[in-house]
Design a protein around this motif. Structure first.
Motif, PDB file in Angstrom:
ATOM      1  N   ASP A   1       2.554 -12.838  23.881  1.00 32.25           N
ATOM      2  CA  ASP A   1       2.014 -14.189  24.048  1.00 32.25           C
ATOM      3  C   ASP A   1       1.475 -14.658  22.701  1.00 32.25           C
ATOM      4  O   ASP A   1       0.642 -13.986  22.084  1.00 32.25           O
ATOM      5  CB  ASP A   1       0.902 -14.184  25.098  1.00 32.25           C
ATOM      6  N   LEU A   2       1.944 -15.783  22.230  1.00 38.29           N
ATOM      7  CA  LEU A   2       1.522 -16.283  20.926  1.00 38.29           C
ATOM      8  C   LEU A   2       0.021 -16.524  20.883  1.00 38.29           C
ATOM      9  O   LEU A   2      -0.628 -16.306  19.851  1.00 38.29           O
ATOM     10  CB  LEU A   2       2.283 -17.578  20.603  1.00 38.29           C
ATOM     11  N   ASN A   3      -0.572 -16.938  22.008  1.00 37.15           N
ATOM     12  CA  ASN A   3      -2.002 -17.237  22.030  1.00 37.15           C
ATOM     13  C   ASN A   3      -2.855 -15.990  21.857  1.00 37.15           C
ATOM     14  O   ASN A   3      -4.018 -16.082  21.454  1.00 37.15           O
ATOM     15  CB  ASN A   3      -2.375 -17.938  23.342  1.00 37.15           C
ATOM     16  N   SER A   4      -2.313 -14.837  22.158  1.00 35.67           N
ATOM     17  CA  SER A   4      -3.085 -13.591  22.038  1.00 35.67           C
ATOM     18  C   SER A   4      -2.620 -12.740  20.858  1.00 35.67           C
ATOM     19  O   SER A   4      -2.935 -11.555  20.786  1.00 35.67           O
ATOM     20  CB  SER A   4      -2.959 -12.779  23.334  1.00 35.67           C
ATOM     21  N   LEU A   5      -1.872 -13.356  19.920  1.00 35.59           N
ATOM     22  CA  LEU A   5      -1.309 -12.589  18.804  1.00 35.59           C
ATOM     23  C   LEU A   5      -2.390 -11.955  17.935  1.00 35.59           C
ATOM     24  O   LEU A   5      -2.222 -10.850  17.427  1.00 35.59           O
ATOM     25  CB  LEU A   5      -0.406 -13.498  17.950  1.00 35.59           C
ATOM     26  N   PHE A   6      -3.522 -12.639  17.785  1.00 35.30           N
ATOM     27  CA  PHE A   6      -4.561 -12.128  16.896  1.00 35.30           C
ATOM     28  C   PHE A   6      -5.710 -11.463  17.656  1.00 35.30           C
ATOM     29  O   PHE A   6      -6.776 -11.237  17.090  1.00 35.30           O
ATOM     30  CB  PHE A   6      -5.100 -13.259  16.014  1.00 35.30           C
ATOM     31  N   ASP A   7      -5.492 -11.152  18.921  1.00 33.44           N
ATOM     32  CA  ASP A   7      -6.494 -10.392  19.664  1.00 33.44           C
ATOM     33  C   ASP A   7      -6.544  -8.967  19.141  1.00 33.44           C
ATOM     34  O   ASP A   7      -5.568  -8.451  18.573  1.00 33.44           O
ATOM     35  CB  ASP A   7      -6.164 -10.380  21.159  1.00 33.44           C
ATOM     36  N   SER A   8      -7.671  -8.325  19.358  1.00 36.84           N
ATOM     37  CA  SER A   8      -7.815  -6.946  18.872  1.00 36.84           C
ATOM     38  C   SER A   8      -6.815  -6.014  19.533  1.00 36.84           C
ATOM     39  O   SER A   8      -6.364  -5.037  18.918  1.00 36.84           O
ATOM     40  CB  SER A   8      -9.244  -6.460  19.123  1.00 36.84           C
ATOM     41  N   ASP A   9      -6.449  -6.316  20.757  1.00 37.83           N
ATOM     42  CA  ASP A   9      -5.483  -5.457  21.442  1.00 37.83           C
ATOM     43  C   ASP A   9      -4.082  -5.584  20.852  1.00 37.83           C
ATOM     44  O   ASP A   9      -3.229  -4.723  21.098  1.00 37.83           O
ATOM     45  CB  ASP A   9      -5.434  -5.808  22.936  1.00 37.83           C
ATOM     46  N   ALA A  10      -3.838  -6.657  20.092  1.00 36.79           N
ATOM     47  CA  ALA A  10      -2.505  -6.865  19.507  1.00 36.79           C
ATOM     48  C   ALA A  10      -2.346  -6.162  18.160  1.00 36.79           C
ATOM     49  O   ALA A  10      -1.253  -6.147  17.586  1.00 36.79           O
ATOM     50  CB  ALA A  10      -2.238  -8.361  19.338  1.00 36.79           C
ATOM     51  N   LEU A  11      -3.431  -5.591  17.645  1.00 42.65           N
ATOM     52  CA  LEU A  11      -3.378  -4.929  16.342  1.00 42.65           C
ATOM     53  C   LEU A  11      -2.528  -3.660  16.414  1.00 42.65           C
ATOM     54  O   LEU A  11      -2.636  -2.887  17.366  1.00 42.65           O
ATOM     55  CB  LEU A  11      -4.793  -4.576  15.888  1.00 42.65           C
ATOM     56  N   GLN A  12      -1.696  -3.464  15.385  1.00 42.89           N
ATOM     57  CA  GLN A  12      -0.913  -2.233  15.293  1.00 42.89           C
ATOM     58  C   GLN A  12      -0.850  -1.794  13.832  1.00 42.89           C
ATOM     59  O   GLN A  12      -0.904  -2.611  12.921  1.00 42.89           O
ATOM     60  CB  GLN A  12       0.502  -2.434  15.845  1.00 42.89           C
ATOM     61  N   TRP A  13      -0.771  -0.509  13.608  1.00 40.07           N
ATOM     62  CA  TRP A  13      -0.650   0.014  12.251  1.00 40.07           C
ATOM     63  C   TRP A  13       0.154   1.300  12.262  1.00 40.07           C
ATOM     64  O   TRP A  13       0.303   1.958  13.286  1.00 40.07           O
ATOM     65  CB  TRP A  13      -2.016   0.241  11.603  1.00 40.07           C
ATOM     66  N   GLN A  14       0.615   1.619  11.083  1.00 38.62           N
ATOM     67  CA  GLN A  14       1.410   2.838  10.927  1.00 38.62           C
ATOM     68  C   GLN A  14       1.298   3.285   9.480  1.00 38.62           C
ATOM     69  O   GLN A  14       1.297   2.472   8.558  1.00 38.62           O
ATOM     70  CB  GLN A  14       2.878   2.573  11.286  1.00 38.62           C
ATOM     71  N   ALA A  15       1.194   4.566   9.240  1.00 41.41           N
ATOM     72  CA  ALA A  15       1.147   5.117   7.881  1.00 41.41           C
ATOM     73  C   ALA A  15       1.924   6.420   7.856  1.00 41.41           C
ATOM     74  O   ALA A  15       1.841   7.220   8.797  1.00 41.41           O
ATOM     75  CB  ALA A  15      -0.293   5.342   7.439  1.00 41.41           C
ATOM     76  N   ASN A  16       2.687   6.609   6.781  1.00 44.56           N
ATOM     77  CA  ASN A  16       3.435   7.856   6.656  1.00 44.56           C
ATOM     78  C   ASN A  16       3.726   8.148   5.192  1.00 44.56           C
ATOM     79  O   ASN A  16       3.672   7.257   4.333  1.00 44.56           O
ATOM     80  CB  ASN A  16       4.739   7.802   7.462  1.00 44.56           C
ATOM     81  N   ALA A  17       3.986   9.378   4.930  1.00 42.42           N
ATOM     82  CA  ALA A  17       4.374   9.833   3.594  1.00 42.42           C
ATOM     83  C   ALA A  17       5.700  10.559   3.719  1.00 42.42           C
ATOM     84  O   ALA A  17       5.859  11.422   4.588  1.00 42.42           O
ATOM     85  CB  ALA A  17       3.312  10.749   3.004  1.00 42.42           C
ATOM     86  N   GLY A  18       6.648  10.191   2.851  1.00 34.43           N
ATOM     87  CA  GLY A  18       7.972  10.804   2.904  1.00 34.43           C
ATOM     88  C   GLY A  18       8.285  11.553   1.623  1.00 34.43           C
ATOM     89  O   GLY A  18       8.115  11.024   0.522  1.00 34.43           O
ATOM     90  N   LEU A  19       8.721  12.775   1.760  1.00 32.82           N
ATOM     91  CA  LEU A  19       9.068  13.610   0.612  1.00 32.82           C
ATOM     92  C   LEU A  19      10.577  13.813   0.601  1.00 32.82           C
ATOM     93  O   LEU A  19      11.155  14.276   1.585  1.00 32.82           O
ATOM     94  CB  LEU A  19       8.349  14.956   0.706  1.00 32.82           C
ATOM     95  N   THR A  20      11.196  13.437  -0.507  1.00 34.60           N
ATOM     96  CA  THR A  20      12.647  13.568  -0.644  1.00 34.60           C
ATOM     97  C   THR A  20      12.944  14.505  -1.802  1.00 34.60           C
ATOM     98  O   THR A  20      12.433  14.311  -2.911  1.00 34.60           O
ATOM     99  CB  THR A  20      13.300  12.200  -0.907  1.00 34.60           C
ATOM    100  N   ALA A  21      13.761  15.519  -1.534  1.00 33.44           N
ATOM    101  CA  ALA A  21      14.068  16.505  -2.572  1.00 33.44           C
ATOM    102  C   ALA A  21      15.571  16.731  -2.638  1.00 33.44           C
ATOM    103  O   ALA A  21      16.247  16.771  -1.607  1.00 33.44           O
ATOM    104  CB  ALA A  21      13.354  17.822  -2.280  1.00 33.44           C
ATOM    105  N   PRO A  22      16.117  16.855  -3.850  1.00 34.16           N
ATOM    106  CA  PRO A  22      17.549  17.167  -3.979  1.00 34.16           C
ATOM    107  C   PRO A  22      17.809  18.619  -3.565  1.00 34.16           C
ATOM    108  O   PRO A  22      17.110  19.532  -4.010  1.00 34.16           O
ATOM    109  CB  PRO A  22      17.826  16.946  -5.465  1.00 34.16           C
ATOM    110  N   ILE A  23      18.770  18.824  -2.700  1.00 30.64           N
ATOM    111  CA  ILE A  23      19.108  20.177  -2.244  1.00 30.64           C
ATOM    112  C   ILE A  23      20.458  20.609  -2.810  1.00 30.64           C
ATOM    113  O   ILE A  23      20.579  21.663  -3.432  1.00 30.64           O
ATOM    114  CB  ILE A  23      19.114  20.242  -0.703  1.00 30.64           C
ATOM    115  N   PHE A  24      21.464  19.780  -2.600  1.00 30.20           N
ATOM    116  CA  PHE A  24      22.783  20.102  -3.155  1.00 30.20           C
ATOM    117  C   PHE A  24      23.434  18.809  -3.639  1.00 30.20           C
ATOM    118  O   PHE A  24      23.546  17.839  -2.886  1.00 30.20           O
ATOM    119  CB  PHE A  24      23.672  20.768  -2.103  1.00 30.20           C
ATOM    120  N   ASN A  25      23.834  18.800  -4.906  1.00 31.04           N
ATOM    121  CA  ASN A  25      24.533  17.633  -5.457  1.00 31.04           C
ATOM    122  C   ASN A  25      25.659  18.045  -6.390  1.00 31.04           C
ATOM    123  O   ASN A  25      26.098  17.251  -7.225  1.00 31.04           O
ATOM    124  CB  ASN A  25      23.549  16.711  -6.189  1.00 31.04           C
TER     125      ASN A  25
END
Length: 471
Positions: free
Chosen positions: A329-353
């Motif tokens: 619902d657009l009217n409730s877009l900024f309600d506290s219940d509409a808040l979402q977050w995400q955080a991650n760290a990605g490690l990429t390493a060469p194995i075979f090339n």
């Protein structure tokens, strides 16, 4: 969240593990100073001026300013500098977090078969999100990339200075060559008039029976010889004028004219005075030549490339975070219940090339050695050019003094030969020989005057000129 914070802290500590090799300036074996003739006084008095001002020639200065303002090669290099500056700015952005925002609205229908209750739903969805991503420079890859971009920009800027030095040197060389040719053409024209008058006189003497036909023929031959030389000099004069026009940004068909308001315009070339030479003569100045600086900057860029190639062998760490709102619902877009977050760290390493990364490292290391050899060769060439210019300058100065003595002696010789012939003590051949020798000496004197100036230009260029002219 605590684990993510710990990962970030660990990554921050790891950023000190740079793979960029420590840069060492290449060694050089330049002597501390250069040997010059006693009559050449070199100092630093022109370090705040453009090198061509040492000639005190207003016409030369005016045409050089035209060349600097209209030369196509310099204009191209200016645009390449703009490109390099933009690439540098783009590279700097890689060291900062990348932040993007996105907003969306949509309507969707879920499948009835996708849920156990066989009850699909149709609903709206509104989102407003901000995403942040950042590559932790664990091994100095991003920093090496930035160092390489800076070094290449500085190398290109030095290339531009080298091109400007080459342009100004070429304009000065063509200018003095043209002035010398103007002098030689004038000498030849005056000599043609003199030979024509002399031929008419000999013809009258022949008609009076005072000369043999051979003397008249010899006078005609000498006149023709000077006329042929005049035509050759005029052709060379046109070529120099056309070459100078191109350097000044003019159409070759456009006639170059010297400004009559300049003092040197109304002075014969052989009568122009050459101010004492003033130049910074320390051989270490060769390290400040634009082409030498450019070569070393490329060596620094190659050093940074090795750092990038080494860093590519190790894992890379990227941090991502999302923060935003999502609601049906657009009217409730900024309600506290509409808040979402995400955080991650990605490690990429060469194995075979297939050894590609190791091969790339070998390529960059070999390229660095090639550039080092180029730098050493550039420095040796700079030193050789300086020694050649000094040798040419020393000899041109000594040659000028010797030719002046020769010229004075030949004028006396011609006067004596003419008097001996008029008195009947010698044949007309002695007069012709003296005339021929004097003409050749006058032409040679103009060439030596030119060579003296060209040698000075070569020395200024070999030492990188003085302070950079305005661009």
């Amino acid at each position: 969240m605590k684990r993510l914070t710990a990962a970030i802290a660990l990554a921050a500590l790891a950023t000190g593990c740079s793979q960029i090799p420590s840069y060492q300036a290449p060694q050089n074996d330049l002597p501390p100073s250069l040997t010059l003739a006693d009559n050449l006084k070199l100092d630093n008095q022109l370090n705040d001026q453009a090198w061509w001002q040492s000639f005190a020639d207003q016409q030369l200065t005016e045409w050089l300013e035209q060349a600097l303002g209209y030369n196509r090669d310099l204009a191209v290099l200016d645009q390449r500098l703009v490109q390099a500056q933009a690439a540098l700015t783009r590279g700097q952005a890689d060291r900062l977090p990348n932040v993007i925002g996105q907003a969306g609205l949509g309507r969707q229908q879920t499948s009835d078969n996708a849920f156990p209750t066989n009850q699909g739903a149709e609903f709206d969805r509104f989102t407003l999100e901000g995403l942040v991503s950042y590559e932790v420079d664990l091994w100095g890859r991003v920093r090496a990339q930035q160092q390489g971009l800076v070094a290449r920009y500085q190398a290109l800027a030095s290339d531009r200075q080298a091109a400007q030095l080459s342009l100004t040197s070429a304009v000065a060389q063509h200018y003095f060559s043209l002035r010398a040719l103007d002098e030689m053409v004038l000498i030849a024209q005056n000599t043609v008039v003199s030979r024509q008058e002399n031929l008419q006189l000999r013809q009258r003497q022949f008609e009076l029976g005072r000369l043999t036909p051979l003397a008249v023929q010899q006078a005609e031959v000498e006149l023709s010889r000077v006329e042929v030389e005049l035509i050759r000099l005029q052709a060379e004069q046109d070529q120099q004028r056309n070459a100078l026009s191109v350097l000044l940004g003019h159409n070759p068909t456009q006639q170059l004219a010297m400004a009559q308001s300049h003092p040197e315009s109304n002075t014969r070339f052989i009568d122009l005075t050459l101010p004492p030479l003033q130049l910074d003569w320390d051989s270490q100045r060769l390290l400040q030549r634009p082409d030498v600086i450019a070569a070393e900057q490329r060596l620094q860029a190659a050093n940074a490339d090795i750092g990038q190639a080494r860093a590519a062998l190790f894992p890379s760490l990227k941090l991502n975070a999302l923060l935003g709102f999502s609601s049906v619902d657009l009217n409730s877009l900024f309600d506290s219940d509409a808040l979402q977050w995400q955080a991650n760290a990605g490690l990429t390493a060469p194995i075979f090339n297939g050894g590609a990364l190791r091969a790339q490292l070998q390529i960059t290391e070999a390229e660095q050695q090639i550039i080092l050899l180029d730098y050493q060769q550039t420095l040796r060439q700079a030193f050789a050019e300086t020694l050649n210019a000094i040798s040419q300058l020393n000899r041109a100065d000594a040659q000028l003094a010797a030719q002046q003595r020769q010229l004075d002696a030949l004028r006396k010789t011609l006067d004596l030969a003419q008097k001996r012939f008029d008195a009947g003590y010698s044949s007309y051949l002695e007069v012709l020989d003296a005339q021929r020798a004097l003409f050749d000496a006058e032409i040679a004197m103009a060439r030596t005057q030119r060579d003296l100036r060209l040698a000075r230009i070569a020395l200024y260029k070999a030492l990188g000129g003085h302070s950079q002219a305005a661009t």
